[in-house]
Design a protein around this motif. Structure first.
Motif, PDB file in Angstrom:
ATOM      1  N   MET A  57       3.803  17.087   5.819  1.00 51.75           N
ATOM      2  CA  MET A  57       2.994  15.849   5.551  1.00 51.75           C
ATOM      3  C   MET A  57       3.335  15.167   4.095  1.00 51.75           C
ATOM      4  N   ASP A  58       4.144  15.828   3.414  1.00 54.88           N
ATOM      5  CA  ASP A  58       4.307  15.203   2.182  1.00 54.88           C
ATOM      6  C   ASP A  58       6.024  14.474   2.233  1.00 54.88           C
ATOM      7  N   ILE A  59       5.855  13.089   2.430  1.00 53.69           N
ATOM      8  CA  ILE A  59       6.704  12.204   3.041  1.00 53.69           C
ATOM      9  C   ILE A  59       7.093  11.207   1.844  1.00 53.69           C
ATOM     10  N   ASN A  60       8.103  10.451   2.190  1.00 53.44           N
ATOM     11  CA  ASN A  60       8.168   9.269   1.433  1.00 53.44           C
ATOM     12  C   ASN A  60       7.785   7.894   2.396  1.00 53.44           C
ATOM     13  N   SER A  61       8.012   6.940   1.875  1.00 55.64           N
ATOM     14  CA  SER A  61       7.535   5.552   2.724  1.00 55.64           C
ATOM     15  C   SER A  61       8.922   5.298   3.413  1.00 55.64           C
ATOM     16  N   SER A  62       8.703   4.660   4.603  1.00 53.96           N
ATOM     17  CA  SER A  62       9.785   4.158   5.188  1.00 53.96           C
ATOM     18  C   SER A  62       9.129   3.148   6.359  1.00 53.96           C
ATOM     19  N   PRO A  63       9.899   2.351   6.816  1.00 54.17           N
ATOM     20  CA  PRO A  63       9.375   1.332   7.728  1.00 54.17           C
ATOM     21  C   PRO A  63       8.462   1.621   8.748  1.00 54.17           C
ATOM     22  N   TYR A  64       8.505   2.667   9.259  1.00 52.75           N
ATOM     23  CA  TYR A  64       7.713   3.441  10.329  1.00 52.75           C
ATOM     24  C   TYR A  64       6.301   3.812   9.765  1.00 52.75           C
ATOM     25  N   MET A  65       6.294   4.085   8.596  1.00 54.65           N
ATOM     26  CA  MET A  65       4.905   4.758   7.692  1.00 54.65           C
ATOM     27  C   MET A  65       4.376   3.775   6.814  1.00 54.65           C
ATOM     28  N   ASP A  66       4.996   2.596   6.799  1.00 53.24           N
ATOM     29  CA  ASP A  66       4.242   1.289   5.954  1.00 53.24           C
ATOM     30  C   ASP A  66       4.833   1.652   4.530  1.00 53.24           C
ATOM     31  N   ASN A  67       4.310   0.890   3.462  1.00 56.63           N
ATOM     32  CA  ASN A  67       4.740   0.898   2.274  1.00 56.63           C
ATOM     33  C   ASN A  67       3.720   0.503   1.472  1.00 56.63           C
ATOM     34  N   VAL A  68       3.007   1.199   0.397  1.00 58.07           N
ATOM     35  CA  VAL A  68       1.929   0.765  -0.154  1.00 58.07           C
ATOM     36  C   VAL A  68       2.155  -0.448  -1.250  1.00 58.07           C
ATOM     37  N   SER A  69       3.328  -0.738  -1.478  1.00 57.93           N
ATOM     38  CA  SER A  69       3.759  -1.830  -2.380  1.00 57.93           C
ATOM     39  C   SER A  69       3.424  -3.164  -1.623  1.00 57.93           C
ATOM     40  N   LYS A  70       3.888  -3.265  -0.323  1.00 60.60           N
ATOM     41  CA  LYS A  70       3.464  -4.320   0.502  1.00 60.60           C
ATOM     42  C   LYS A  70       3.293  -3.746   2.025  1.00 60.60           C
ATOM     43  N   PRO A  71       1.680  -3.633   2.134  1.00 60.28           N
ATOM     44  CA  PRO A  71       1.454  -2.810   3.401  1.00 60.28           C
ATOM     45  C   PRO A  71       1.022  -3.864   4.403  1.00 60.28           C
ATOM     46  N   ASN A  72       1.789  -3.702   5.799  1.00 58.99           N
ATOM     47  CA  ASN A  72       1.459  -4.392   6.583  1.00 58.99           C
ATOM     48  C   ASN A  72       1.309  -3.697   8.080  1.00 58.99           C
ATOM     49  N   GLY A  73       1.141  -2.153   8.097  1.00 56.62           N
ATOM     50  CA  GLY A  73       1.021  -1.469   9.149  1.00 56.62           C
ATOM     51  C   GLY A  73      -0.110  -0.621   8.867  1.00 56.62           C
ATOM     52  N   ILE A  74      -0.006   0.782   9.061  1.00 56.63           N
ATOM     53  CA  ILE A  74      -0.947   1.778   9.166  1.00 56.63           C
ATOM     54  C   ILE A  74      -1.759   1.762   7.773  1.00 56.63           C
ATOM     55  N   ILE A  75      -0.984   1.759   6.624  1.00 60.49           N
ATOM     56  CA  ILE A  75      -1.716   1.652   5.300  1.00 60.49           C
ATOM     57  C   ILE A  75      -2.461   0.334   5.220  1.00 60.49           C
ATOM     58  N   LYS A  76      -2.108  -0.897   5.475  1.00 60.43           N
ATOM     59  CA  LYS A  76      -2.854  -1.884   5.493  1.00 60.43           C
ATOM     60  C   LYS A  76      -4.308  -1.899   6.486  1.00 60.43           C
ATOM     61  N   LYS A  77      -4.073  -1.337   7.638  1.00 55.34           N
ATOM     62  CA  LYS A  77      -5.182  -0.970   8.603  1.00 55.34           C
ATOM     63  C   LYS A  77      -6.330  -0.171   7.763  1.00 55.34           C
ATOM     64  N   SER A  78      -5.671   0.993   7.348  1.00 55.09           N
ATOM     65  CA  SER A  78      -6.609   1.853   6.559  1.00 55.09           C
ATOM     66  C   SER A  78      -7.459   1.053   5.304  1.00 55.09           C
ATOM     67  N   GLN A  79      -6.554   0.506   4.565  1.00 52.33           N
ATOM     68  CA  GLN A  79      -7.038  -0.425   3.655  1.00 52.33           C
ATOM     69  C   GLN A  79      -8.205  -1.468   4.124  1.00 52.33           C
ATOM     70  N   ASP A  80      -8.071  -2.151   5.006  1.00 52.92           N
ATOM     71  CA  ASP A  80      -8.957  -3.039   5.665  1.00 52.92           C
ATOM     72  C   ASP A  80     -10.259  -2.247   6.148  1.00 52.92           C
ATOM     73  N   LEU A  81     -10.277  -0.948   6.590  1.00 50.02           N
ATOM     74  CA  LEU A  81     -11.038  -0.289   6.875  1.00 50.02           C
ATOM     75  C   LEU A  81     -12.193   0.055   5.765  1.00 50.02           C
ATOM     76  N   LEU A  82     -11.412   0.531   4.612  1.00 54.40           N
ATOM     77  CA  LEU A  82     -12.007   0.753   3.419  1.00 54.40           C
ATOM     78  C   LEU A  82     -12.692  -0.501   2.952  1.00 54.40           C
ATOM     79  N   ALA A  83     -12.158  -1.630   2.908  1.00 58.61           N
ATOM     80  CA  ALA A  83     -12.755  -2.701   2.419  1.00 58.61           C
ATOM     81  C   ALA A  83     -14.215  -2.978   3.369  1.00 58.61           C
ATOM     82  N   GLN A  84     -13.994  -2.883   4.555  1.00 61.63           N
ATOM     83  CA  GLN A  84     -15.190  -3.046   5.399  1.00 61.63           C
ATOM     84  C   GLN A  84     -16.195  -2.093   5.165  1.00 61.63           C
ATOM     85  N   ALA A  85     -15.915  -0.906   4.726  1.00 61.64           N
ATOM     86  CA  ALA A  85     -16.971   0.282   4.517  1.00 61.64           C
ATOM     87  C   ALA A  85     -17.679   0.051   3.247  1.00 61.64           C
TER      88      ALA A  85
END
Length: 492
Positions: A57-85
């Motif tokens: 699970m120690d991986i690097n970013s890729s289009p399929y795993m989203d990118n923390v510098s400009k998230p629009n996939g699973i990182i963004k969804k997780s950050q949105d859930l965090l903001a909600q919490a």
């Protein structure tokens, strides 16, 4: 649990990043990218130590795993859930600790020569953020407990007085809570600052658990602070170094914050750290109340038992209800050992070396134990028994007199940034009185500066440093590791 925010329903039962990382790591992918260990194939010693799952699970970013510098996939969804919490508009994952989150907050709003109001018992990351931004510190002295030898929090009146004296304050930086658990009248202070159009930035490093139990102090975001830096790893359950930056966008431009964070954060942010934030958020939302109820009950039990040990007492809201401690985080056990005629540094060492008990810190008068999500009654009973033994071993008739805790009242002669870039020289510590300091010196933990670049070295500060040295405090950040000399600004 499903919560509605801004007309968008987000299921709190999801862990988009954690699940996405699990799914990706389980695929039979031939890797021709970084990291170079190539999952569990390249470095056997790490694989044997950490295990297949961690290495995969120690991986690097890729289009399929989203990118923390400009998230629009699973990182963004997780950050949105965090903001909600956390009941805020935006949340950002931070993988270089709350140090990075604090520096992002300050660099996002403070320009060179902007004034920022802040208590003196801040973490060194704030001073370093002022070096980076060029901001001017205006210090408020927190309230101080002479008997316990600890700084509490700032009072409402002290904030009000400084805002009235300085009509050009750009932002205020507050602690919620302090290292020892003391909370100020945060809601009242936020309201006051808004009336002065002063931005409110909050170091909530030790308050990740606050939103998830009604018997804990309220969180900064719930009280409508503008930004808060939260250590998810400290009391939220994420992996060490995992932090978050929370934003309310009424007065803050979220995109500016994102740009600043991208300037400071690695483009190869750790997926292990980020996914641990996702998992910790899920746990806090779904199990936090139950776990924190248990922690609070254990804390009450521990305080009752420890307060019966001769020569030892635990700080509590009831015994310390005063200016600078409007509320107290009851999961923190600040245990005063002064009447044993032994320093907290020594008790800290004895507990580790002789009883295999690891505390958060020791200082001259106190030790600090944290009751967290995973703390058990069995562990607390070990601590109680060990303290009882130490009390009997070190019971004395005299009170520790050779050492005294100080609240430093700094004289700021230069901006931290100007002092940092000035030419410096080394002087004997004993002969440095009235010179301008050129470096940070602090005891760690907690990492609160005794003196910082740009401040006048006084005899009181020199004497206090000598006391800490003689007490075997862990002093850090200075050039001379023995601290016989100190860096000062070279006189022209």
């Amino acid at each position: 649990m499903i919560i509605e925010k801004n007309s968008v329903r987000l299921s709190e039962d999801n862990t988009p990043l954690l699940q996405g990382l699990k799914d990706y790591s389980n695929r039979h992918i031939a890797c021709f990218d970084v990291p170079g260990h190539v999952k569990n194939k390249g470095v056997k010693i790490l694989n044997d130590f950490l295990g297949d799952d961690v290495m995969k699970m120690d991986i690097n970013s890729s289009p399929y795993m989203d990118n923390v510098s400009k998230p629009n996939g699973i990182i963004k969804k997780s950050q949105d859930l965090l903001a909600q919490a956390y009941e805020c508009d935006k949340a950002f994952f931070v993988t270089n600790g709350t140090t990075q989150a604090i520096q992002t907050m300050i660099l996002s709003v403070i320009n060179p020569n902007d004034k920022i109001l802040l208590p003196r018992n801040i973490h060194k990351s704030v001073i370093n953020a002022l070096i980076l931004s060029g901001g001017k510190p205006v210090y408020i002295q927190p309230e101080f407990d002479e008997e316990l030898g600890i700084s509490l929090n700032v009072s409402y009146l002290s904030v009000k007085n400084e805002l009235e004296k300085n009509n050009d304050i750009k932002a205020i930086f507050l602690l919620n809570p302090t290292y020892y658990g003391a909370c100020c009248e945060l809601e009242k202070i936020i309201s006051l600052c808004k009336s002065y159009s002063v931005l409110v930035l909050v170091d909530e490093a030790h308050g990740a658990h606050f939103p998830f139990h009604d018997d804990l102090p309220p969180s900064a975001m719930k009280l409508k602070a503008d930004m808060a830096a939260v250590s998810m790893h400290k009391t939220g359950g994420a992996l060490t170094q995992a932090s978050v930056l929370l934003v309310n966008e009424e007065n803050i431009h979220g995109e500016k914050v994102s740009q600043t964070l991208n300037m400071l954060q690695s483009t190869s942010a750790s997926y292990l750290l980020m996914s641990s934030i996702d998992g910790a958020r899920y746990n806090l939302v779904n199990k936090g109340r139950l776990q924190l109820s248990k922690a609070l009950n254990i804390s009450q039990y521990a305080k009752y038992k420890i307060n019966k040990i001769p020569g030892i007492k635990v700080i509590s809201h009831k015994s310390c209800n005063r200016e600078g401690m409007y509320l107290l985080d009851e999961t923190k056990l600040c245990i005063n050992v002064k009447n044993l005629n032994i320093t907290g540094f020594k008790v800290y060492d004895i507990l580790y070396q002789e009883f295999d008990i690891q505390l958060e810190l020791g200082d001259l008068y106190n030790i600090l134990a944290l009751i967290s999500l995973g703390t058990t009654k069995g562990d607390v009973d070990r601590l109680i028994k060990a303290l009882d033994i130490i009390s009997k071993m070190h019971k004395k008739e005299t009170i520790l007199k050779s050492a005294s805790m100080k609240q430093i009242n700094p004289i700021v002669k230069m901006n931290p940034r100007d002092a940092y870039y000035s030419e410096k020289e080394s002087l004997d510590l004993a002969n440095s009185t009235n010179r301008i300091c050129g470096e940070n010196i602090m005891a760690y933990p907690p990492g609160i500066p005794i003196i910082s670049p740009g401040e006048i070295i006084t005899r009181e500060i020199i004497d206090y440093i000598k006391v800490l040295k003689s007490s075997n405090a862990h002093l850090t950040d200075m050039l001379d590791k023995e601290l016989n000399t100190i860096l000062v600004i070279k006189e022209k």
